[in-house]
Scaffold this motif. Structure first.
Motif, PDB file in Angstrom:
ATOM      1  N   ARG A 184      50.460  48.395  46.644  1.00 30.22           N
ATOM      2  CA  ARG A 184      48.950  47.749  46.107  1.00 30.22           C
ATOM      3  C   ARG A 184      50.019  46.861  45.311  1.00 30.22           C
ATOM      4  O   ARG A 184      49.898  45.753  44.909  1.00 30.22           O
ATOM      5  N   ALA A 185      50.449  47.708  43.347  1.00 31.51           N
ATOM      6  CA  ALA A 185      51.643  46.766  42.341  1.00 31.51           C
ATOM      7  C   ALA A 185      52.134  45.451  43.088  1.00 31.51           C
ATOM      8  O   ALA A 185      52.724  44.700  42.948  1.00 31.51           O
TER       9      ALA A 185
ATOM     10  N   GLN B 165      39.195  33.162  40.516  1.00 33.33           N
ATOM     11  CA  GLN B 165      40.753  33.107  40.737  1.00 33.33           C
ATOM     12  C   GLN B 165      40.780  31.735  39.817  1.00 33.33           C
ATOM     13  O   GLN B 165      41.682  32.140  38.864  1.00 33.33           O
TER      14      GLN B 165
ATOM     15  N   THR C 175      45.787  38.710  44.134  1.00 32.95           N
ATOM     16  CA  THR C 175      46.988  39.024  42.999  1.00 32.95           C
ATOM     17  C   THR C 175      45.990  39.802  42.037  1.00 32.95           C
ATOM     18  O   THR C 175      46.597  39.639  40.675  1.00 32.95           O
ATOM     19  N   LEU C 176      44.017  39.564  42.181  1.00 32.01           N
ATOM     20  CA  LEU C 176      43.950  40.183  41.005  1.00 32.01           C
ATOM     21  C   LEU C 176      44.063  41.429  40.881  1.00 32.01           C
ATOM     22  O   LEU C 176      44.329  42.032  41.775  1.00 32.01           O
ATOM     23  N   GLY C 177      44.316  42.283  39.551  1.00 31.04           N
ATOM     24  CA  GLY C 177      44.871  43.010  38.657  1.00 31.04           C
ATOM     25  C   GLY C 177      42.937  44.052  39.778  1.00 31.04           C
ATOM     26  O   GLY C 177      42.077  43.424  39.555  1.00 31.04           O
ATOM     27  N   ALA C 178      43.047  44.901  39.603  1.00 35.66           N
ATOM     28  CA  ALA C 178      42.416  45.841  40.738  1.00 35.66           C
ATOM     29  C   ALA C 178      40.864  45.870  39.309  1.00 35.66           C
ATOM     30  O   ALA C 178      39.644  46.404  40.024  1.00 35.66           O
ATOM     31  N   ALA C 179      40.709  46.147  38.030  1.00 34.05           N
ATOM     32  CA  ALA C 179      39.222  45.921  37.904  1.00 34.05           C
ATOM     33  C   ALA C 179      38.727  44.026  38.006  1.00 34.05           C
ATOM     34  O   ALA C 179      37.589  44.514  38.022  1.00 34.05           O
ATOM     35  N   GLN C 180      39.244  43.913  38.887  1.00 39.86           N
ATOM     36  CA  GLN C 180      38.189  42.355  38.966  1.00 39.86           C
ATOM     37  C   GLN C 180      37.808  42.372  40.541  1.00 39.86           C
ATOM     38  O   GLN C 180      37.108  41.717  41.023  1.00 39.86           O
ATOM     39  N   TRP C 181      38.451  43.865  41.003  1.00 40.11           N
ATOM     40  CA  TRP C 181      37.677  43.558  42.495  1.00 40.11           C
ATOM     41  C   TRP C 181      36.558  43.547  42.423  1.00 40.11           C
ATOM     42  O   TRP C 181      35.827  43.309  44.273  1.00 40.11           O
TER      43      TRP C 181
ATOM     44  N   ARG D  28      51.897  44.441  46.347  1.00 44.05           N
ATOM     45  CA  ARG D  28      51.875  43.508  46.831  1.00 44.05           C
ATOM     46  C   ARG D  28      52.452  43.374  48.700  1.00 44.05           C
ATOM     47  O   ARG D  28      53.000  42.954  49.169  1.00 44.05           O
TER      48      ARG D  28
ATOM     49  N   SER E 265      32.905  42.059  34.001  1.00 44.97           N
ATOM     50  CA  SER E 265      33.544  43.098  35.149  1.00 44.97           C
ATOM     51  C   SER E 265      32.372  42.890  36.519  1.00 44.97           C
ATOM     52  O   SER E 265      32.875  44.190  37.495  1.00 44.97           O
TER      53      SER E 265
END
Ligand code: BT5
Length: 259
Positions: A129-130, A193, A71-77, A132, A232
């Motif tokens: 992905r947005a 998370q 559920t994290l944004g892509a920036a945190q992948w 989910r 990040s």
């Protein structure tokens, strides 16, 4: 399998020989498998590394992939890869006592050589992905050279590789190691998370590259001294032109003053 956490490793599919566990995990994700679904194989014939590189996966290694529904944004992948590598490092240390360092972005290092690696692949369109949707997933593959000799790898790779068998002089119990990797990864994924700075701190204490002179090849070549990683998961390199940030997907990193 012992020590499996609450979600990771459930369900667990085990195979003798596959192309890549990441592909089978992706197929499971497509069928709607829940977060934590795991594929493990005794041997891979088409193991993958990053950027189209291959990952040699003879029998005796630990080769597994986990389906995530972040559920994290892509920036945190990129930090999901950190969670996997910190978890795998902790599991190896717990099971064997072998100290493991981490080479950005996701290499596991022991005795200065490569013991394993992590491959994170996003699956599904940005729109899926947005939303989910069940077609959207991150597939996290973890490989650890366990019960084979680095001499079983191609000569170009074996000099920079190491295995637990070589370091310990005896084989490890793969099922126990797999259970521990899954449990430790799940803990770090939950930590990401709740408290990403705490996860970063666990990564930083294992940083293999900080202070080293590196040469980075990607769209441009860059040389400098590694300062560390930012919040990040980008690599910070001090170059003649100042500190530059490098993102994981883009580059290959070579230690300019060592092997
Ligand atoms: C990685 O890529 O290190 C990610 C490896 C991920 C493997 C797991 S196994 C389960 C799952 N299923 C898959 O298909 N993959 C994942 P990278 O940083 O790109 O490193 C690849 C490079 O490491 C290669 O180009 C070789 O130089 C070297 N290499 C290949 N096999 C190796 C091995 N077994 N041990 C050490 N180095 C190896």
């Amino acid at each position: 399998m012992k020590d499996v956490g609450i979600r990771f490793g459930r369900p667990l599919r085990a195979y003798e020989r596959v192309g890549s566990t990441n592909d089978l995990a992706r197929a499971l994700a497509d069928q709607g498998a829940p977060e934590g679904a795991t594929v493990v194989a005794a041997e891979q014939t088409g193991g993958r590394g990053r950027r189209g590189r291959s990952w040699h996966s003879p029998a005796g290694g630990l080769w597994l992939s986990v389906v995530l529904r972040p559920t994290l944004g892509a920036a945190q992948w990129p930090l999901v890869g950190f969670a996997a590598s910190v978890g795998a490092a902790a599991a190896v240390e717990d099971a064997t006592g072998v100290p493991v360092a981490l080479k950005w972005p996701n290499d596991l290092m022991a005795s200065g050589r490569k013991l394993g690696g992590v491959l994170v692949e996003a699956h599904g369109t940005p729109r899926a992905r947005a939303a989910r949707s069940k077609r959207s997933a991150l597939i996290v593959g973890i490989g650890i050279n366990a019960n084979f000799s680095p001499g079983d790898l191609p000569p170009a790779i074996s000099a920079r590789a190491v295995s637990l068998l070589e370091l310990l002089g005896h084989p490890v119990d793969l099922a126990t190691l797999a259970g521990s990797v899954l449990m430790q990864f799940e803990r770090r994924y939950d930590l990401l998370q709740q408290d990403p700075d705490a996860l970063l701190a666990q990564w930083r204490v294992r940083d293999f590259m900080v202070g080293r002179v590196v040469s980075i090849s990607g769209a441009h070549t860059l040389e400098g001294t590694v300062e560390g990683v930012d919040a990040s998961g980008g690599l910070l390199v001090r170059t003649a032109a100042g500190v530059q940030r490098v993102a994981a997907g883009e580059v290959s990193l070579r230690n300019a003053d060592g092997p």
